[in-house]
Design a protein around this motif. Structure first.
Motif, short mmCIF file in Angstrom:
data_model
loop_
_atom_site.label_atom_id
_atom_site.label_comp_id
_atom_site.label_asym_id
_atom_site.label_seq_id
_atom_site.Cartn_x
_atom_site.Cartn_y
_atom_site.Cartn_z
N THR A 110 0.83 -1.21 0.00
CA THR A 110 0.00 0.00 0.00
C THR A 110 0.86 1.26 0.00
OG1 THR A 110 -0.19 -0.10 2.42
CG2 THR A 110 -1.96 -1.13 1.14
N ASN A 111 2.09 1.13 -0.44
CA ASN A 111 3.00 2.26 -0.53
C ASN A 111 2.39 3.38 -1.38
OD1 ASN A 111 5.69 3.55 -0.32
ND2 ASN A 111 5.81 3.10 -2.51
N ASN A 112 2.37 4.60 -0.83
CA ASN A 112 1.85 5.78 -1.55
C ASN A 112 0.38 5.67 -1.93
OD1 ASN A 112 4.27 7.26 -1.52
ND2 ASN A 112 5.01 6.27 -3.37
N MET A 113 -0.37 4.80 -1.31
CA MET A 113 -1.74 4.55 -1.74
C MET A 113 -2.59 5.82 -1.75
SD MET A 113 -4.43 1.72 -0.32
CE MET A 113 -6.07 1.57 -1.01
N PHE A 114 -2.49 6.63 -0.68
CA PHE A 114 -3.24 7.88 -0.60
C PHE A 114 -2.31 9.09 -0.56
CE2 PHE A 114 -6.13 4.73 1.28
CZ PHE A 114 -7.28 4.95 0.55
N ASN A 115 -1.12 8.93 -1.04
CA ASN A 115 -0.15 10.02 -1.01
C ASN A 115 -0.67 11.24 -1.79
OD1 ASN A 115 2.51 11.04 -0.31
ND2 ASN A 115 3.01 10.85 -2.47
N ASN A 116 -0.54 12.41 -1.20
CA ASN A 116 -0.97 13.67 -1.83
C ASN A 116 -2.48 13.77 -2.01
OD1 ASN A 116 1.70 14.55 -2.00
ND2 ASN A 116 1.97 13.77 -4.09
N CYS A 117 -3.23 13.10 -1.17
CA CYS A 117 -4.69 13.30 -1.14
C CYS A 117 -4.96 14.46 -0.18
CB CYS A 117 -5.41 12.03 -0.71
SG CYS A 117 -5.37 10.70 -1.94
N TYR A 118 -4.77 15.66 -0.67
CA TYR A 118 -4.77 16.84 0.18
C TYR A 118 -6.11 17.07 0.89
CZ TYR A 118 -0.68 18.07 -2.71
OH TYR A 118 0.52 18.07 -3.37
N MET A 137 1.88 5.72 3.03
CA MET A 137 0.52 5.37 2.62
C MET A 137 -0.40 6.58 2.71
SD MET A 137 -1.89 2.31 4.11
CE MET A 137 -3.55 2.04 3.51
N PHE A 138 -0.22 7.39 3.75
CA PHE A 138 -1.05 8.58 3.94
C PHE A 138 -0.20 9.86 3.89
CE2 PHE A 138 -3.16 5.09 6.19
CZ PHE A 138 -4.37 5.07 5.51
N GLY A 139 0.91 9.80 3.21
CA GLY A 139 1.79 10.96 3.13
C GLY A 139 1.10 12.17 2.51
N ASN A 140 1.28 13.33 3.12
CA ASN A 140 0.75 14.60 2.60
C ASN A 140 -0.78 14.64 2.53
OD1 ASN A 140 3.41 15.60 2.19
ND2 ASN A 140 3.51 14.55 0.22
N CYS A 141 -1.43 13.89 3.41
CA CYS A 141 -2.89 14.01 3.56
C CYS A 141 -3.14 15.14 4.55
CB CYS A 141 -3.49 12.70 4.03
SG CYS A 141 -3.45 11.37 2.79
N TYR A 142 -3.05 16.36 4.07
CA TYR A 142 -3.03 17.54 4.93
C TYR A 142 -4.30 17.70 5.77
CZ TYR A 142 0.67 19.03 1.66
OH TYR A 142 1.81 19.11 0.89
N SER A 143 -5.44 17.24 5.26
CA SER A 143 -6.73 17.49 5.92
C SER A 143 -7.18 16.35 6.83
CB SER A 143 -7.81 17.75 4.86
OG SER A 143 -7.45 18.83 4.02
N THR A 155 4.28 -10.77 9.53
CA THR A 155 5.67 -10.83 10.00
C THR A 155 6.63 -10.15 9.03
OG1 THR A 155 5.92 -13.03 9.00
CG2 THR A 155 5.31 -12.93 11.34
N GLY A 156 6.20 -9.97 7.79
CA GLY A 156 7.04 -9.30 6.80
C GLY A 156 6.73 -7.82 6.66
N ALA A 157 5.80 -7.32 7.48
CA ALA A 157 5.40 -5.92 7.41
C ALA A 157 6.46 -5.04 8.06
CB ALA A 157 4.05 -5.72 8.08
N SER A 158 7.48 -4.69 7.29
CA SER A 158 8.64 -4.00 7.86
C SER A 158 8.73 -2.53 7.49
CB SER A 158 9.92 -4.71 7.42
OG SER A 158 10.03 -4.74 6.00
N THR A 159 8.23 -2.14 6.32
CA THR A 159 8.43 -0.78 5.82
C THR A 159 7.23 0.10 6.11
OG1 THR A 159 9.84 -1.64 4.05
CG2 THR A 159 9.01 0.61 3.81
N MET A 160 7.41 1.02 7.07
CA MET A 160 6.34 1.95 7.46
C MET A 160 6.81 3.40 7.37
SD MET A 160 4.02 -0.23 8.25
CE MET A 160 4.40 -1.95 7.93
N GLY A 161 7.97 3.63 6.79
CA GLY A 161 8.54 4.97 6.73
C GLY A 161 7.60 5.99 6.12
#
Length: 204
Positions: A110-118, A137-143, A155-161
């Protein structure tokens, strides 16, 4: 028709880069597992996407609505079942206010799934049991103001940056954050200037 504003179709990915298209109505479809990638990619005038029925299950939806900057309504999302990558699915959907409910139990990325959904205000509680990468996943969801419980128990869910990076209005993650196997939480809350408390990211 390149200048059409509304269209009813029965196959995937034929609407890519149709910049004047405002409404898409998809009929029942039986497509392969990767048949939905880039479906409405760069349809910048698209406002409404209606899915009548999706027969194929476990489908990938990578970049499905990428750069659909005018998208406000997704109808029939409950008919969709993810079974692969949802990376960038709503990336740059600046006008989307409410995220549709979808069966996310089989989604793996789900990387960048909602990225920039302002304009995004609310997100339903998704089941993300198979996800291994939820970076930005929710990067730049300003509102976005509140989030339901986020649980990524794989167990493989490692990347949450950058999961909530620059969610300026986010004040609460109700129910907490369950990411016990995360190894990359870089900038997880970077820019979350309204967040009132930090949930335990190692809870189960």
């Amino acid at each position: 028709a390149p200048n059409a504003t509304a269209i009813t179709i029965g196959a995937s990915s034929i609407t890519v880069n149709m910049s004047m298209l405002e409404r898409i109505r998809m009929r029942q479809n039986n497509l392969s597992s990767n048949g939905w990638n880039n479906n409405a990619y760069n349809c910048q005038s698209l406002r409404v996407y209606e899915m009548m029925k999706l027969s194929a299950s476990n489908s990938a939806f990578a970049n499905f609505f990428y750069n659909c900057s005018s998208l406000t309504d997704v109808v029939g999302g409950s008919n969709w079942r993810h079974g692969g990558s949802a990376t960038g699915m709503f990336n740059n959907c600046y006008s989307l206010v409410v995220a549709p409910w979808m069966d996310m139990s089989g989604a793996t990325n789900t990387n960048n799934m909602f990225n920039n959904c302002y304009s995004l205000l609310s997100v339903p509680s998704y089941t993300l049991t198979a996800v291994t990468n939820a970076g930005t996943m929710f990067g730049n969801c300003y509102s976005l103001r509140t989030m339901p419980k986020i649980s990524l128990p794989n167990t493989g869910a490692s990347t949450m940056g950058g999961l909530f990076q620059n969610c300026y209005s986010l004040s609460e993650i109700t129910g907490g954050l369950n990411i016990p196997y995360a190894t990359n939480t870089l900038q997880l809350y970077d820019g979350c200037r309204s967040l009132q408390s930090i949930p335990d990211i190692t809870s189960t």
